[in-house]
Design an enzyme around this catalytic site. Structure first.
Site, PDB file in Angstrom:
ATOM      1  N   ASP A  50       0.924  -1.137   0.100  1.00 18.86           N
ATOM      2  CA  ASP A  50      -0.072   0.093   0.175  1.00 18.86           C
ATOM      3  C   ASP A  50       0.932   1.108  -0.011  1.00 18.86           C
ATOM      4  O   ASP A  50       0.285   2.415   0.589  1.00 18.86           O
ATOM      5  CB  ASP A  50      -0.803  -0.005   1.185  1.00 18.86           C
ATOM      6  N   HIS A  53      -4.000  -1.730  -6.311  1.00 18.06           N
ATOM      7  CA  HIS A  53      -3.469  -0.078  -6.638  1.00 18.06           C
ATOM      8  C   HIS A  53      -4.492   0.676  -6.705  1.00 18.06           C
ATOM      9  O   HIS A  53      -5.741   0.339  -7.452  1.00 18.06           O
ATOM     10  CB  HIS A  53      -2.671  -0.518  -7.697  1.00 18.06           C
TER      11      HIS A  53
END
Length: 459
Positions: free
Chosen positions: A45, A73
């Site tokens: 992340d 994503h």
């Protein structure tokens, strides 16, 4: 394609000349095109998608090499948010060809659903620009069910869970390692043979998990339909990548999923994913030689986050952690779970650099720190008051480490509008330079917002 050298060019050594190299034709030292790799340097992340999106605008080929739709994503282009889990996020660039390599595990319903969801947001022509390796393994619906069963069993027997995304990634890689998995080439080959193998695989899992029920005929019908949709996109991945590397000049980008601390070998085991998320995974997951690896970019937030359980030395279980979570909108793209938040940990970044050999770093989400009075950076770990020179493999030990911090004054001003280095406050510049010098890797980008325009390029 023509080669400059072959085994026929060797001379016999039956009567070797006095000068062993005399008259011998040697292979040309031509490694071909270089590949740029983007990797997570923390627990995922970090904003890899944003860096990939930035580089993909000039890339001919954008590749995924490992993981599955457990990755997540988010890419913002012209005000639109695109969510990617399995598709390379470079698919947004209409000039890029995207490759899903042999190291990726593919859930076909998830792949097509993801593509269709992004089509509604404006993604066009993806099916003509996607290449799928015939050696990639398939994630089946029952793998996902088994993922959930295993997590429940861990909770019951050990009182703890891994924190899996329940996308079937672990069971699929387990099938692969056990040599009972099924690949794209199996699905597109003799379907009768595939059906037999599929039924055998289901029976093996049912023998291990008595509660598992699978409607095999219904599943096979769907898989056959998905296979035909997929067929035009499938290539021999090894040959395709070789041609790309040794053909005309191309910019080739590899988009890593997950991150160094989630790597099956080097991560905080067992609270990791089931693939190699470090630089070696780019080679094994696409069939490319190490010689063709060029730039290796590590991506790190200006602080640290983690989804799920496991050791997290710099975690802040206080108002600071809550502020980072709220300001950073720290919620997992795949799971929807809140991310745990803490200070930047340079021990982790140095460790990730040891494994990956980063040539540069992207430091993202600097703007989230804008409101803090003071900012801390984890410099070293101590056990019983003594510094340890390494990142521990033993998770019990990692839980016990004491973090040695360096404290910086906050810059207390909005950085989100900055587009050049000189636009950043001096205290923010000091923070960035300190991080850079203590990792030993230059920081190439600094992120101060969601879109690609918010990435300040340093060099």
């Amino acid at each position: 394609m023509s080669f400059s050298w072959s085994a026929k060019d060797h001379k016999s050594y039956t009567n070797p000349p006095s000068n062993p190299t005399q008259g011998l034709k040697r292979p040309r030292n031509d490694t071909g095109n270089k590949v740029t790799v983007v990797l997570g340097a923390q627990w995922g992340d970090e904003g890899k998608g944003k860096v990939v999106d930035l580089l993909a605008t000039e890339s001919d080929l954008v590749c995924r090499c490992q993981g599955g739709n457990n990755a997540g994503h988010t890419v913002v282009v012209e005000g639109k948010e695109y969510d990617f889990h399995l598709l390379p996020s470079g698919i947004i660039n209409p000039k890029s060809i995207c490759v899903i390599g042999n190291g990726v595990v593919i859930h076909l319903p998830g792949l097509f659903e993801e593509a269709e969801n992004n089509e509604k947001k404006g993604l066009k022509g993806w099916e003509k620009r996607l290449i799928v390796s015939d050696r990639a393994h398939l994630v089946f619906d029952f793998h996902q069910v088994v993922d959930g069963i295993q997590e429940t069993q861990r909770q019951a027997t050990e009182g703890k869970i891994i924190g899996t995304t329940k996308k079937g990634i672990g069971p699929t890689y387990a099938s692969k390692a056990s040599r009972i998995g099924l690949r794209v080439c199996d699905l597109l080959g003799d379907f009768k043979e595939f059906s037999t193998k599929f039924k055998n695989l289901v029976e093996q899992y049912q023998s291990m998990y008595s509660s598992l029920t699978v409607d095999t005929e219904s599943q096979l019908k769907k898989l056959k339909e998905y296979g035909e949709r997929l067929r035009p996109m499938v290539r021999d991945g090894v040959y395709y990548m070789y041609e790309a590397l040794h053909g005309p000049p191309k910019k080739i980008l590899v988009e890593g999923a997950n991150a160094a601390l989630l790597d099956i070998d080097f991560g905080t085991y067992p609270f990791v994913t089931s693939s190699n998320c470090t630089v070696g995974g780019a080679c094994t997951g696409l069939g490319i030689p190490p010689l063709n690896i060029g730039e290796v970019y590590g991506v790190s937030k200006a602080y640290t986050t983690r989804v799920g359980i496991g050791a997290f030395p710099t975690e802040q279980l206080n108002a600071t952690g809550e502020l980072l979570q709220t300001r950073g909108h720290e919620v997992g793209v795949t799971t929807g779970r809140k991310r745990r938040c803490g200070w930047l940990d340079l021990v982790i970044l140095r460790y990730a650099h040891m494994i990956n050999g980063f040539t540069a770093i992207a430091l993202t989400k600097l703007d989230i720190l804008d409101v803090l009075d003071e900012i801390k950076v984890g410099m070293a770990y101590k056990i019983n008051g003594k510094r340890i020179p390494h990142f521990p493999a033993d998770m019990e030990l990692l839980h016990k480490v004491e973090v040695e911090y360096e404290t910086f004054p906050g810059w207390k001003s909005d950085t989100s509008a900055a587009r050049k280095w000189n636009n950043l406050p001096q205290k923010a510049q000091n923070y960035i330079r300190f991080v850079e010098s203590h990792i030993g890797v230059p920081i190439k980008w600094v992120g101060v917002g969601k879109s690609r325009e918010c990435m300040i390029q340093m060099f």
